[in-house]
Design an enzyme around this catalytic site. Structure first.
Site, PDB file in Angstrom:
ATOM      1  N   TYR A   1      40.072  34.293 -98.079  1.00 10.46           N
ATOM      2  CA  TYR A   1      41.607  33.489 -97.849  1.00 10.46           C
ATOM      3  C   TYR A   1      42.862  33.423 -98.722  1.00 10.46           C
ATOM      4  O   TYR A   1      43.454  34.700 -98.619  1.00 10.46           O
ATOM      5  CB  TYR A   1      41.956  32.561 -97.595  1.00 10.46           C
ATOM      6  CG  TYR A   1      42.749  31.710 -97.484  1.00 10.46           C
ATOM      7  CD1 TYR A   1      43.574  31.798 -96.044  1.00 10.46           C
ATOM      8  CD2 TYR A   1      43.543  31.343 -98.168  1.00 10.46           C
ATOM      9  CE1 TYR A   1      43.781  30.737 -95.718  1.00 10.46           C
ATOM     10  CE2 TYR A   1      45.021  30.819 -97.868  1.00 10.46           C
ATOM     11  CZ  TYR A   1      45.631  30.545 -96.768  1.00 10.46           C
ATOM     12  OH  TYR A   1      46.189  29.598 -95.869  1.00 10.46           O
TER      13      TYR A   1
ATOM     14  N   ASN B   1      50.397  33.604 -87.249  1.00 10.10           N
ATOM     15  CA  ASN B   1      50.203  33.341 -87.361  1.00 10.10           C
ATOM     16  C   ASN B   1      48.748  32.043 -87.366  1.00 10.10           C
ATOM     17  O   ASN B   1      48.230  31.518 -88.492  1.00 10.10           O
ATOM     18  CB  ASN B   1      50.913  31.770 -86.990  1.00 10.10           C
ATOM     19  CG  ASN B   1      50.909  30.467 -87.877  1.00 10.10           C
ATOM     20  OD1 ASN B   1      51.847  29.719 -88.481  1.00 10.10           O
ATOM     21  ND2 ASN B   1      50.454  29.604 -86.990  1.00 10.10           N
TER      22      ASN B   1
ATOM     23  N   SER C   1      50.075  32.920 -97.204  1.00 15.69           N
ATOM     24  CA  SER C   1      50.527  32.351 -98.536  1.00 15.69           C
ATOM     25  C   SER C   1      50.722  32.336 -99.590  1.00 15.69           C
ATOM     26  O   SER C   1      50.023  33.720-100.054  1.00 15.69           O
ATOM     27  CB  SER C   1      48.330  31.643 -98.073  1.00 15.69           C
ATOM     28  OG  SER C   1      48.165  30.677 -99.171  1.00 15.69           O
TER      29      SER C   1
ATOM     30  N   LYS D   1      44.872  37.078 -97.142  1.00 13.79           N
ATOM     31  CA  LYS D   1      46.852  36.943 -97.515  1.00 13.79           C
ATOM     32  C   LYS D   1      46.990  37.932 -98.404  1.00 13.79           C
ATOM     33  O   LYS D   1      48.403  38.253 -97.776  1.00 13.79           O
ATOM     34  CB  LYS D   1      46.252  35.514 -98.031  1.00 13.79           C
ATOM     35  CG  LYS D   1      46.604  34.186 -96.818  1.00 13.79           C
ATOM     36  CD  LYS D   1      47.007  34.480 -95.665  1.00 13.79           C
ATOM     37  CE  LYS D   1      46.769  33.202 -95.275  1.00 13.79           C
ATOM     38  NZ  LYS D   1      47.570  33.360 -93.338  1.00 13.79           N
TER      39      LYS D   1
ATOM     40  N   VAL E   1      42.128  36.720 -81.888  1.00 15.33           N
ATOM     41  CA  VAL E   1      42.944  37.015 -82.446  1.00 15.33           C
ATOM     42  C   VAL E   1      42.348  37.623 -82.774  1.00 15.33           C
ATOM     43  O   VAL E   1      41.870  38.994 -83.007  1.00 15.33           O
ATOM     44  CB  VAL E   1      43.955  36.661 -83.644  1.00 15.33           C
ATOM     45  CG1 VAL E   1      45.283  35.532 -83.508  1.00 15.33           C
ATOM     46  CG2 VAL E   1      42.909  35.618 -84.367  1.00 15.33           C
TER      47      VAL E   1
ATOM     48  N   ILE F   1      51.903  22.590 -97.499  1.00 17.54           N
ATOM     49  CA  ILE F   1      52.246  22.157 -96.076  1.00 17.54           C
ATOM     50  C   ILE F   1      51.889  21.203 -95.333  1.00 17.54           C
ATOM     51  O   ILE F   1      50.578  21.132 -95.849  1.00 17.54           O
ATOM     52  CB  ILE F   1      52.730  23.484 -95.234  1.00 17.54           C
ATOM     53  CG1 ILE F   1      53.930  24.548 -95.632  1.00 17.54           C
ATOM     54  CG2 ILE F   1      53.520  22.709 -93.718  1.00 17.54           C
ATOM     55  CD1 ILE F   1      54.963  23.974 -96.558  1.00 17.54           C
TER      56      ILE F   1
ATOM     57  N   ALA G   1      41.543  37.012-100.574  1.00 23.53           N
ATOM     58  CA  ALA G   1      42.096  38.502-100.226  1.00 23.53           C
ATOM     59  C   ALA G   1      42.825  39.059 -98.540  1.00 23.53           C
ATOM     60  O   ALA G   1      43.269  39.556 -98.336  1.00 23.53           O
ATOM     61  CB  ALA G   1      40.873  39.207-100.468  1.00 23.53           C
TER      62      ALA G   1
END
Length: 247
Positions: free
Chosen positions: A155, A91, A143, A159, A63, A188, A157
């Site tokens: 992470y 995702n 998240s 999200k 991606v 999860i 920042a």
């Protein structure tokens, strides 16, 4: 198996395992034609879903690379003999956790590129055809960490950026009957979270209202709803799948 979406194509990034794979399976069960994109496991995962009678193809996807995203979308449409994408689930994700004072520029860049550039690269590939068709569903995986979490400056920042991205696109694309929503999973059970030390897992359990770790299917169920016609009046939202978890 659903038939409502039998002529609809859904693309799911980072779907070789974990939450992405559960999403691909759930959408396939709802009747969607599904393209799994990932750096690994995409062929094996797609084959396993085809054994269940689902219409799924697995294709390589990075991606962070514009050309890879373009090739993935084109190959997906060619495989299913269609000229448009109905659902995009952004995702794909990675973590490179550390306290900010120890965080390398490389770990910052890697996380931002996968989450933010990845969502940009993939969404740009499909949005014009969605506009032309006058229909589309874009679902971005944020998240609970978007509110901030120790050791996850990169992470969190990224999200949080996806939340802003989601809300802006919802305002721009709603007139074309395109909904854009974000999901914020909590803790999860995935290959990524299984690496978390037992002591930290126990602390998460203490903060859960529902006293179990979430399953990928819990997130997939929400994705399937947001991808459906029943969710046509829901856009610009960030919806948690957290079991009541709070930081």
């Amino acid at each position: 198996m659903g038939v409502q979406h039998e002529n609809s194509l859904a693309l799911v990034t980072g779907a070789g395992s974990g939450i992405g794979l559960a999403i691909a399976r759930k959408l396939g069960e709802k009747g969607f034609k599904v393209a799994i994109g990932d750096l690994k496991n995409y062929e094996e995962s797609a084959e396993n879903l085809r054994k269940l009678g689902l219409h799924v193809v697995g294709l390589p996807l990075d991606v962070t690379n514009w050309d890879s995203c373009s090739e993935f979308v084109e190959a997906s449409m060619a495989h299913f003999k269609t000229d448009h994408v109905d659902v995009l689930v952004n995702n794909a994700g990675i973590i490179r956790d550390s306290l900010f004072v120890k965080m390398s520029r490389e770990d910052w860049d890697a996380v931002i590129k996968v989450h933010l550039y990845g969502a940009f690269n993939m969404t740009k590939q499909v949005v014009e055809s969605m506009i032309s068709k006058g229909h589309g569903r874009i679902i971005n995986m944020s998240s609970l960490s978007w509110t901030g979490n120790v050791g996850q400056a990169n992470y969190s920042a990224a999200k949080a950026g996806l939340v802003g991205f989601t809300k802006t696109l919802s305002k721009e694309l709603g007139r074309y009957n395109i909904t854009v929503n974000a999901i914020a999973p909590g803790f999860i059970d995935t290959p990524m979270t299984r690496t978390v030390p037992d002591k930290i897992r126990e602390k998460f359990m203490e903060r859960l209202s529902i006293k179990r770790i979430g399953e990928p299917e819990d997130v997939a169920n929400l994705v399937a709803f947001l991808a459906s016609d029943e969710a046509s009046y829901i856009t610009g939202e960030l919806i948690g799948v957290t079991g009541g978890l709070t930081f």
